[in-house]
Scaffold this motif. Structure first.
Motif, PDB file in Angstrom:
ATOM      1  N   GLN A  31      38.645  37.700  25.228  1.00 42.59           N
ATOM      2  CA  GLN A  31      37.887  38.624  26.308  1.00 42.59           C
ATOM      3  C   GLN A  31      37.131  38.254  27.455  1.00 42.59           C
ATOM      4  O   GLN A  31      36.283  37.100  27.343  1.00 42.59           O
ATOM      5  N   ASN A 384      48.352  40.932  31.662  1.00 45.94           N
ATOM      6  CA  ASN A 384      46.891  41.583  32.156  1.00 45.94           C
ATOM      7  C   ASN A 384      46.058  40.963  32.777  1.00 45.94           C
ATOM      8  O   ASN A 384      44.483  41.630  32.786  1.00 45.94           O
ATOM      9  N   PHE A 385      45.825  39.432  33.027  1.00 52.45           N
ATOM     10  CA  PHE A 385      44.954  39.207  33.201  1.00 52.45           C
ATOM     11  C   PHE A 385      45.578  37.890  34.013  1.00 52.45           C
ATOM     12  O   PHE A 385      45.102  35.993  34.779  1.00 52.45           O
ATOM     13  N   THR A 391      41.412  41.988  35.324  1.00 49.13           N
ATOM     14  CA  THR A 391      40.721  41.860  34.073  1.00 49.13           C
ATOM     15  C   THR A 391      39.901  42.460  33.433  1.00 49.13           C
ATOM     16  O   THR A 391      39.635  43.718  33.703  1.00 49.13           O
ATOM     17  N   ARG A 394      41.299  46.601  34.352  1.00 45.60           N
ATOM     18  CA  ARG A 394      41.249  47.152  33.586  1.00 45.60           C
ATOM     19  C   ARG A 394      39.958  47.817  32.772  1.00 45.60           C
ATOM     20  O   ARG A 394      40.255  48.448  32.054  1.00 45.60           O
TER      21      ARG A 394
END
Length: 503
Positions: A31, A384-385, A391, A394
């Motif tokens: 993360q 997604n990144f 990032t 989202r």
């Protein structure tokens, strides 16, 4: 000026070259470290430093979507969001704002949505203060000039005149009405009467009520230092106090009961092909079955998916065919299946789609097939990144809808545990063949005899209203650039999507 645009082009090229390779293992992703601060007036700020290039971008989400419109002023929210940029602020008239943004090779845009309105910006890092000041003025002191409002209205009416030109656009607009009902915010369409009814004073009142700091989520990513920027925002944006501070009650949500399966026929006699879409009520992104649903989507779709293999390759009934669960963040989404076919094979396409959907409900996939799909989804998880702004975007959306911070990682972990029985269970739950209305668009005179052989009720679905959108973004109903509802794959959805911006 030319030099600034050249530098921007080089910077964007470098961003593309630095994007992560597909080989990054999804299980090793961490993360990101995002700084948060909440201003004294309630505005939430999310900051992600990225010092690799002298660029800054950001997005602001406002809890001011069209779901808040009153029944007699439908369209006010969309007009308000669009006019923030197209009408500019009283301090910076639109021509001046356009010129100064152009000189800095910067952009500042606004977009409407059903649940949330949004504003976005991009600039070189030395111009961040300028862009944030202009954004603040748009939010706190918009001009809403009457001449610009009329121009927007005229353009929207021009879109209205062409809104039935494409059958896939008709299907994307009309299909949700069969599930949610024509008056639900997820399905309701603007009419010419709506466009003519909204006045400048409606925009002013809507802005005063809903554009408040405690209803805003601001995300910024790029070349800056987070702590000083948060202090600057507190000293400037933190002084904003809304003129109206009364509590805004949550909107009541009526329970949804999809209709029994029937065929709804839209007569478009000029077409030589038919467009078919069918849908059942789906769920939310935080549903425990969501990871299994992404496996089901992968099983059905793509050139190697079951629908393409059977209906396109073996039966030759459609070049493009799809079946996909499309959950939303807040309200339940849809499971949509469909395709386009020759007029003479419309009934055959409907039969083939229903047969394949029945098969995935009745027969579990093999462990080998599941492992192949899981590997593909995990490999695509890194999309997604692809960039820091994606990032942060989202995260901004999950925070707006009050999802847990580690929502994406929970999906990844759940994907590793999906079993063949889970995939079959989610197909049985989401694909309700007895509550799956079927929309058919084509020549009624040619289609009706063959549709009647399917032993399903056939009803005419007239286009007796003239729905349109205030802006092209609402018409096409694309998800905004800071991330789409799909998590397993980047921006994956059927070609005729029924997803709306932030619902």
């Amino acid at each position: 000026m030319i030099r600034r645009w050249l530098l921007l082009g080089i910077a964007l090229l470098l961003c593309w070259l630095q994007s992560p390779a597909h080989a990054i293992a999804a299980t090793n992703l961490q993360q990101p470290n995002i700084d948060r601060c909440r201003l004294d007036n309630g505005l939430r700020v999310y900051l992600l430093e990225d010092r690799s290039l002298p660029l800054v971008s950001g997005r602001l989400l406002v809890d001011a979507g069209s779901r808040l419109d009153s029944a007699d002023r439908w369209g006010t929210a969309d007009f308000t969001a669009a006019m923030l940029r197209q009408g500019s602020s009283r301090a910076y008239p639109i021509d001046r704002l356009d010129q100064e943004l152009e000189e800095r090779a910067a952009s500042l845009e606004s977009s409407p949505g059903v649940t949330v309105a949004s504003l976005s910006f991009r600039s070189f890092s030395p111009d961040l203060a300028f862009v944030l000041d202009r954004l603040f003025e748009l939010l706190t002191d918009p001009a809403f000039p009457s001449d610009r409002l009329q121009q927007l209205r005229d353009r929207s009416l021009a879109v209205l005149a062409r809104q039935n030109d494409r059958p896939d656009a008709i299907a994307s607009r009309e299909l949700p009405k069969l599930i949610y009902g024509p008056s639900d915010a997820l399905a309701r369409s603007l009419t010419a009467a709506d466009l003519q009814r909204v006045r400048r004073e409606d925009l002013v009142a809507f802005h005063q009520r809903y554009y408040r700091p405690d209803r805003l989520w601001l995300g910024i990513v790029g070349d800056f230092q987070a702590a000083p920027l948060c202090q600057t925002l507190q000293a400037t944006w933190g002084q904003w106090q809304p003129s109206q501070t009364s509590t805004i009650a949550d909107l009541p949500t009526e329970p949804l009961t999809p209709p029994a399966t029937a065929i709804y026929l839209i007569d478009q006699p000029q077409l030589s092909q038919s467009t078919v879409q069918m849908a059942s009520l789906g769920g939310r992104l935080d549903d425990p079955d969501y990871a299994a649903l992404t496996v089901l989507n992968e099983l059905l779709n793509g050139f190697s998916g079951r629908l393409s293999n059977q209906i396109r390759s073996r039966l030759g009934l459609a070049y493009s065919v799809y079946g996909s669960g499309q959950p939303n963040f807040e309200r339940p989404g849809l499971f949509v299946a469909g395709g386009q076919t020759a007029e003479s094979t419309t009934a055959a396409l409907i039969q083939a789609l229903r047969a394949e959907l029945a098969t995935v409900r009745s027969q579990p996939i093999s462990e080998a097939e599941l492992q192949q799909i899981r590997d593909r989804l995990l490999n695509s998880f890194v999309f997604n990144f692809q960039s820091p702004d994606q990032t942060l975007g989202r995260l901004l959306r999950t925070e707006f809808f009050q999802y847990p911070e580690d929502f994406l990682w929970r999906y990844r972990d759940a994907l590793l545990k999906v079993t063949p029985a889970d995939v079959q269970a989610v197909a049985q739950r989401w694909i309700q063949l007895d509550q799956m209305p079927i929309l058919v668009i084509g020549d009624r005179a040619a289609l009706l005899p063959q549709l009647q052989t399917l032993n399903l009720p056939v009803q005419d679905w007239p286009l007796d209203q003239q729905p349109t959108s205030v802006t092209p973004s609402r018409l096409t109903k694309k998800a905004v650039s800071w991330g789409a509802e799909s998590i397993g794959k980047p921006d994956s959805r059927p070609s005729s999507s029924v997803l709306t911006q932030y619902q």
